[in-house]
Design a protein around this motif. Sequence first.
Motif, PDB file in Angstrom:
ATOM      1  N   TYR A 163       0.834  -1.238   0.019  1.00  0.00           N
ATOM      2  CA  TYR A 163      -0.096   0.032   0.000  1.00  0.00           C
ATOM      3  C   TYR A 163       0.645   1.190   0.034  1.00  0.00           C
ATOM      4  O   TYR A 163       1.777   1.362   0.757  1.00  0.00           O
ATOM      5  CB  TYR A 163      -0.945   0.115   1.117  1.00  0.00           C
ATOM      6  CG  TYR A 163      -1.755  -1.179   1.511  1.00  0.00           C
ATOM      7  CD1 TYR A 163      -3.148  -0.932   0.642  1.00  0.00           C
ATOM      8  CD2 TYR A 163      -1.820  -2.180   1.998  1.00  0.00           C
ATOM      9  CE1 TYR A 163      -4.116  -2.118   0.566  1.00  0.00           C
ATOM     10  CE2 TYR A 163      -2.632  -3.300   1.995  1.00  0.00           C
ATOM     11  CZ  TYR A 163      -3.728  -3.121   1.539  1.00  0.00           C
ATOM     12  OH  TYR A 163      -4.633  -4.025   1.547  1.00  0.00           O
ATOM     13  N   GLY A 164       0.397   2.162  -0.785  1.00  0.00           N
ATOM     14  CA  GLY A 164       1.036   3.621  -0.673  1.00  0.00           C
ATOM     15  C   GLY A 164       2.464   3.525  -1.624  1.00  0.00           C
ATOM     16  O   GLY A 164       3.057   2.494  -1.659  1.00  0.00           O
ATOM     17  N   THR A 209      -1.263   7.579  -1.947  1.00  0.00           N
ATOM     18  CA  THR A 209      -2.264   6.440  -1.670  1.00  0.00           C
ATOM     19  C   THR A 209      -3.472   6.695  -2.194  1.00  0.00           C
ATOM     20  O   THR A 209      -4.260   7.898  -1.802  1.00  0.00           O
ATOM     21  CB  THR A 209      -2.113   6.105  -0.189  1.00  0.00           C
ATOM     22  OG1 THR A 209      -2.929   4.836  -0.021  1.00  0.00           O
ATOM     23  CG2 THR A 209      -2.666   7.089   0.615  1.00  0.00           C
TER      24      THR A 209
END
Length: 295
Positions: A163-164, A209
């Motif tokens: 994630y991100g 994100t």
Amino acid sequence: MAGENTTKGLAALRSGTLSRRAGITTIGALEQALLRRFPAATAEGWDRTGLLAGDPAEPLRGVAVALDPTVRAVRAAEEAGANVLLTHHPAFLEAPGSFRPATVVPFADGAVVYEAVKRGVALMNFHTALDVSKEAQRVLPEKLGLQFKGVFERAEEGRGLGYGQVCAPKSSDAPFSLKHLAARCTSVFGRPPRVWGDFDRVLGTVVTTTGSAGDMPAHCLEAGYDCLVCGEVKYHAALAAADAGLCIVDLGHDTSELPLCEVLVQACAAVGVPEGLITVFEQNGNWSHPEAVRR
């Protein structure tokens, strides 16, 4: 994206039939092909991944792609001749208590499933499995003209998933301030974001994100990053993070994730679905700022 003309927000299907050479002749075959790109094992344990409602043995006639599986999206998919509604978000996480028409239970997740089954439109989604994919990692950095440096929070599965995205401004943009980033976000997405921080602050590192930021503001501060671009952030979390020195650009949850529809379109094409049978249900007009409609 596929389709040039738009009717009721859905790009019209071109005429044609599925190519036998493609091998994607059924709904189940499409699911299996996409699961190889976005494996269920990489999704969160609480998530729903793949075919949620529908007959996998049914011949595939067309795929409508959208961010959210809504009753309106199901109806538009049927009108366009698609019998699969492929979305990022699932129709539900917890199993609905009933499956009845939207006229009876307008806010129930079961109403979407009811409408889909009634109209012969299968519901298929790739949510967190798409979020952590390498394809999704490039979306926001590329749109914002940032250099992708690495994954912010790696998934347990490894393989570069997570994630991100940790990014840096391109050297040609130096010096790159929060004001420049905010203006670029407005230009790219067509909507002004909520911005926290000093607009003159020069940014060296930017984390991007899609969707909810969760606890990323605190982690960004711990890592010493300058700015977080996200889909949404809780007010008090943003307030505390800004006071501690982190700049935040809040794009809006849907605004940040609508580009993921492009990833799903490209994935369908890559696994062998003819471009003429892929359509996109545009959901960027669900809401607007007063300034956008003022005359």
